[in-house]
Motif scaffolding. Sequence first.
Motif, PDB file in Angstrom:
ATOM      1  N   ASP A  54       5.959   2.457   0.845  1.00 56.32           N
ATOM      2  CA  ASP A  54       6.235   2.407  -0.598  1.00 56.32           C
ATOM      3  C   ASP A  54       4.967   2.370  -1.437  1.00 56.32           C
ATOM      4  OD1 ASP A  54       7.111  -1.167  -0.833  1.00 56.32           O
ATOM      5  OD2 ASP A  54       5.306  -0.128  -0.174  1.00 56.32           O
ATOM      6  N   GLY A  55       3.798   2.521  -0.789  1.00 58.64           N
ATOM      7  CA  GLY A  55       2.562   2.643  -1.536  1.00 58.64           C
ATOM      8  C   GLY A  55       1.758   1.378  -1.730  1.00 58.64           C
ATOM      9  N   SER A  56       2.165   0.285  -1.154  1.00 58.86           N
ATOM     10  CA  SER A  56       1.375  -0.936  -1.245  1.00 58.86           C
ATOM     11  C   SER A  56       0.101  -0.779  -0.432  1.00 58.86           C
ATOM     12  CB  SER A  56       2.180  -2.128  -0.727  1.00 58.86           C
ATOM     13  OG  SER A  56       3.319  -2.334  -1.533  1.00 58.86           O
ATOM     14  N   THR A  57      -1.029  -1.166  -1.016  1.00 61.18           N
ATOM     15  CA  THR A  57      -2.327  -0.943  -0.375  1.00 61.18           C
ATOM     16  C   THR A  57      -3.068  -2.251  -0.098  1.00 61.18           C
ATOM     17  OG1 THR A  57      -3.385  -0.687  -2.527  1.00 61.18           O
ATOM     18  CG2 THR A  57      -2.579   1.314  -1.463  1.00 61.18           C
ATOM     19  N   ASN A  58      -3.978  -2.146   0.850  1.00 63.85           N
ATOM     20  CA  ASN A  58      -4.842  -3.271   1.203  1.00 63.85           C
ATOM     21  C   ASN A  58      -6.211  -2.695   1.536  1.00 63.85           C
ATOM     22  OD1 ASN A  58      -5.455  -6.056   2.050  1.00 63.85           O
ATOM     23  ND2 ASN A  58      -5.612  -5.140   4.079  1.00 63.85           N
ATOM     24  N   TYR A  59      -7.277  -3.333   1.035  1.00 63.93           N
ATOM     25  CA  TYR A  59      -8.633  -2.826   1.245  1.00 63.93           C
ATOM     26  C   TYR A  59      -9.537  -3.903   1.821  1.00 63.93           C
ATOM     27  CZ  TYR A  59      -7.322   1.046  -1.841  1.00 63.93           C
ATOM     28  OH  TYR A  59      -6.703   2.141  -2.409  1.00 63.93           O
ATOM     29  N   ALA A  60     -10.492  -3.472   2.625  1.00 63.94           N
ATOM     30  CA  ALA A  60     -11.558  -4.359   3.048  1.00 63.94           C
ATOM     31  C   ALA A  60     -12.426  -4.681   1.834  1.00 63.94           C
ATOM     32  CB  ALA A  60     -12.400  -3.693   4.134  1.00 63.94           C
ATOM     33  N   ASP A  61     -12.963  -5.901   1.800  1.00 65.52           N
ATOM     34  CA  ASP A  61     -13.764  -6.326   0.656  1.00 65.52           C
ATOM     35  C   ASP A  61     -14.944  -5.380   0.405  1.00 65.52           C
ATOM     36  OD1 ASP A  61     -13.382  -9.919   1.262  1.00 65.52           O
ATOM     37  OD2 ASP A  61     -12.115  -8.481   0.188  1.00 65.52           O
ATOM     38  N   ALA A  62     -15.516  -4.836   1.461  1.00 67.60           N
ATOM     39  CA  ALA A  62     -16.713  -4.006   1.334  1.00 67.60           C
ATOM     40  C   ALA A  62     -16.455  -2.687   0.605  1.00 67.60           C
ATOM     41  CB  ALA A  62     -17.300  -3.714   2.716  1.00 67.60           C
ATOM     42  N   VAL A  63     -15.189  -2.284   0.515  1.00 66.97           N
ATOM     43  CA  VAL A  63     -14.899  -0.978  -0.079  1.00 66.97           C
ATOM     44  C   VAL A  63     -14.067  -1.072  -1.350  1.00 66.97           C
ATOM     45  CG1 VAL A  63     -14.997   0.023   2.224  1.00 66.97           C
ATOM     46  CG2 VAL A  63     -12.769  -0.514   1.223  1.00 66.97           C
ATOM     47  N   LYS A  64     -13.638  -2.262  -1.724  1.00 68.37           N
ATOM     48  CA  LYS A  64     -12.803  -2.421  -2.926  1.00 68.37           C
ATOM     49  C   LYS A  64     -13.524  -1.873  -4.157  1.00 68.37           C
ATOM     50  CE  LYS A  64     -10.025  -6.408  -1.518  1.00 68.37           C
ATOM     51  NZ  LYS A  64      -9.763  -7.851  -1.727  1.00 68.37           N
ATOM     52  N   GLY A  65     -12.792  -1.098  -4.936  1.00 68.42           N
ATOM     53  CA  GLY A  65     -13.356  -0.520  -6.140  1.00 68.42           C
ATOM     54  C   GLY A  65     -14.042   0.816  -5.926  1.00 68.42           C
ATOM     55  N   ARG A  66     -14.316   1.187  -4.675  1.00 68.91           N
ATOM     56  CA  ARG A  66     -14.985   2.470  -4.394  1.00 68.91           C
ATOM     57  C   ARG A  66     -14.098   3.419  -3.593  1.00 68.91           C
ATOM     58  NH1 ARG A  66     -19.197   2.752  -1.202  1.00 68.91           N
ATOM     59  NH2 ARG A  66     -18.713   0.878   0.002  1.00 68.91           N
ATOM     60  N   PHE A  67     -13.226   2.858  -2.761  1.00 72.69           N
ATOM     61  CA  PHE A  67     -12.355   3.667  -1.914  1.00 72.69           C
ATOM     62  C   PHE A  67     -10.930   3.590  -2.437  1.00 72.69           C
ATOM     63  CE2 PHE A  67     -14.796   3.608   2.407  1.00 72.69           C
ATOM     64  CZ  PHE A  67     -15.996   3.801   1.738  1.00 72.69           C
ATOM     65  N   THR A  68     -10.216   4.691  -2.330  1.00 74.93           N
ATOM     66  CA  THR A  68      -8.815   4.729  -2.722  1.00 74.93           C
ATOM     67  C   THR A  68      -8.004   5.414  -1.632  1.00 74.93           C
ATOM     68  OG1 THR A  68      -9.427   4.902  -5.070  1.00 74.93           O
ATOM     69  CG2 THR A  68      -7.154   5.443  -4.470  1.00 74.93           C
ATOM     70  N   ILE A  69      -7.023   4.695  -1.103  1.00 74.57           N
ATOM     71  CA  ILE A  69      -6.142   5.260  -0.091  1.00 74.57           C
ATOM     72  C   ILE A  69      -4.852   5.723  -0.762  1.00 74.57           C
ATOM     73  CG2 ILE A  69      -5.094   3.032   0.499  1.00 74.57           C
ATOM     74  CD1 ILE A  69      -4.972   4.011   3.416  1.00 74.57           C
ATOM     75  N   SER A  70      -4.337   6.840  -0.295  1.00 72.22           N
ATOM     76  CA  SER A  70      -3.073   7.349  -0.817  1.00 72.22           C
ATOM     77  C   SER A  70      -2.354   8.092   0.310  1.00 72.22           C
ATOM     78  CB  SER A  70      -3.301   8.282  -2.013  1.00 72.22           C
ATOM     79  OG  SER A  70      -4.088   9.397  -1.634  1.00 72.22           O
ATOM     80  N   ARG A  71      -1.081   8.412   0.084  1.00 75.00           N
ATOM     81  CA  ARG A  71      -0.339   9.129   1.113  1.00 75.00           C
ATOM     82  C   ARG A  71       0.670  10.054   0.476  1.00 75.00           C
ATOM     83  NH1 ARG A  71       2.744   4.809   4.712  1.00 75.00           N
ATOM     84  NH2 ARG A  71       3.906   6.608   5.499  1.00 75.00           N
ATOM     85  N   ASP A  72       1.045  11.058   1.245  1.00 76.21           N
ATOM     86  CA  ASP A  72       2.094  11.993   0.847  1.00 76.21           C
ATOM     87  C   ASP A  72       3.118  11.973   1.974  1.00 76.21           C
ATOM     88  OD1 ASP A  72       3.726  14.253   0.438  1.00 76.21           O
ATOM     89  OD2 ASP A  72       2.115  15.304  -0.617  1.00 76.21           O
ATOM     90  N   ASN A  73       4.217  11.276   1.756  1.00 74.61           N
ATOM     91  CA  ASN A  73       5.198  11.106   2.827  1.00 74.61           C
ATOM     92  C   ASN A  73       5.826  12.440   3.237  1.00 74.61           C
ATOM     93  OD1 ASN A  73       4.819   8.313   2.959  1.00 74.61           O
ATOM     94  ND2 ASN A  73       6.302   7.956   1.320  1.00 74.61           N
ATOM     95  N   ALA A  74       6.013  13.336   2.292  1.00 72.53           N
ATOM     96  CA  ALA A  74       6.613  14.627   2.618  1.00 72.53           C
ATOM     97  C   ALA A  74       5.703  15.452   3.521  1.00 72.53           C
ATOM     98  CB  ALA A  74       6.917  15.400   1.344  1.00 72.53           C
ATOM     99  N   LYS A  75       4.399  15.312   3.330  1.00 70.25           N
ATOM    100  CA  LYS A  75       3.429  16.056   4.146  1.00 70.25           C
ATOM    101  C   LYS A  75       2.997  15.267   5.374  1.00 70.25           C
ATOM    102  CE  LYS A  75       1.549  18.825   0.351  1.00 70.25           C
ATOM    103  NZ  LYS A  75       0.321  19.204  -0.401  1.00 70.25           N
ATOM    104  N   LYS A  76       3.508  14.035   5.520  1.00 74.53           N
ATOM    105  CA  LYS A  76       3.119  13.176   6.643  1.00 74.53           C
ATOM    106  C   LYS A  76       1.603  13.015   6.676  1.00 74.53           C
ATOM    107  CE  LYS A  76       5.238  16.032   9.325  1.00 74.53           C
ATOM    108  NZ  LYS A  76       5.725  16.750  10.521  1.00 74.53           N
TER     109      LYS A  76
END
Length: 122
Positions: A54-76
């Motif tokens: 459902d899009g809930s994200t979690n980041y390592a402290d070292a990358v917060k604010g610089r990295f963005t994770i996303s997904r496309d469920n239809a494209k797997k």
Amino acid sequence: QVQLVESGGGLVQPGGSLRVSCAARGSPYSISAMGWYRQPPGKQRELVATITTDGSTNYADAVKGRFTISRDNAKKAVYLQIDSLKPEDTAVYYCNADIRLSRWSLSEDNYWGQGTQVTVSL
């Protein structure tokens, strides 16, 4: 047979940006949690970021604010946008996912991709 295949790594200058992608090849019944890990040279593999269905994200402290994770469920697929790259971000980046192979599977299996190299250097 299901495989996770990463792409998009490369050589980038400090301060630059890069987007790495991962797609599940095959016909998985479902994919729940997906994530990115990395292994810097001479170090152990470490968590970078995870994302739920459902899009809930979690980041390592070292990358917060610089990295963005996303997904496309239809494209797997799952993506990692990496901005403001630093030399210490140099690593092999691995995709990870919890996959149910069929509707009759009793549980999910954890899969890893083969990794894609990201090098940050002048």
